[in-house]
Design a protein around this motif. Sequence first.
Motif: not given
Length: 93
Positions: A17-20, A23-25, A30-31
């Motif tokens: 959950i933390a990695i998700y 990555i979302k943040f 950056f996107l």
Amino acid sequence: MQEASFSGFIRTLIYIIAIYYIIKFLARIFLPVLVKKVVQKAGENFQKQQQQAQGNSWQKTANKDEIIIDTANAKKPRETKKVGEYVDYEEID
């Protein structure tokens, strides 16, 4: 043989959950910058192609002082394709 513990499962679930969310943040940060650069690069390439196309056509017509109008297609009307014979069917009572 090793057994999975409940605390190990919870720890793994928290990591996922933390990695998700990390990555979302990072994607939110950056996107848009990445997409903006890609769009700018594509715009520059498009402008280069347009300038090359216009430059080539201008050079071809600038050297010649004559205008050629192709009227061969204007005189010939479009022909329709004749596929076959039309058959009219009637209902029989």
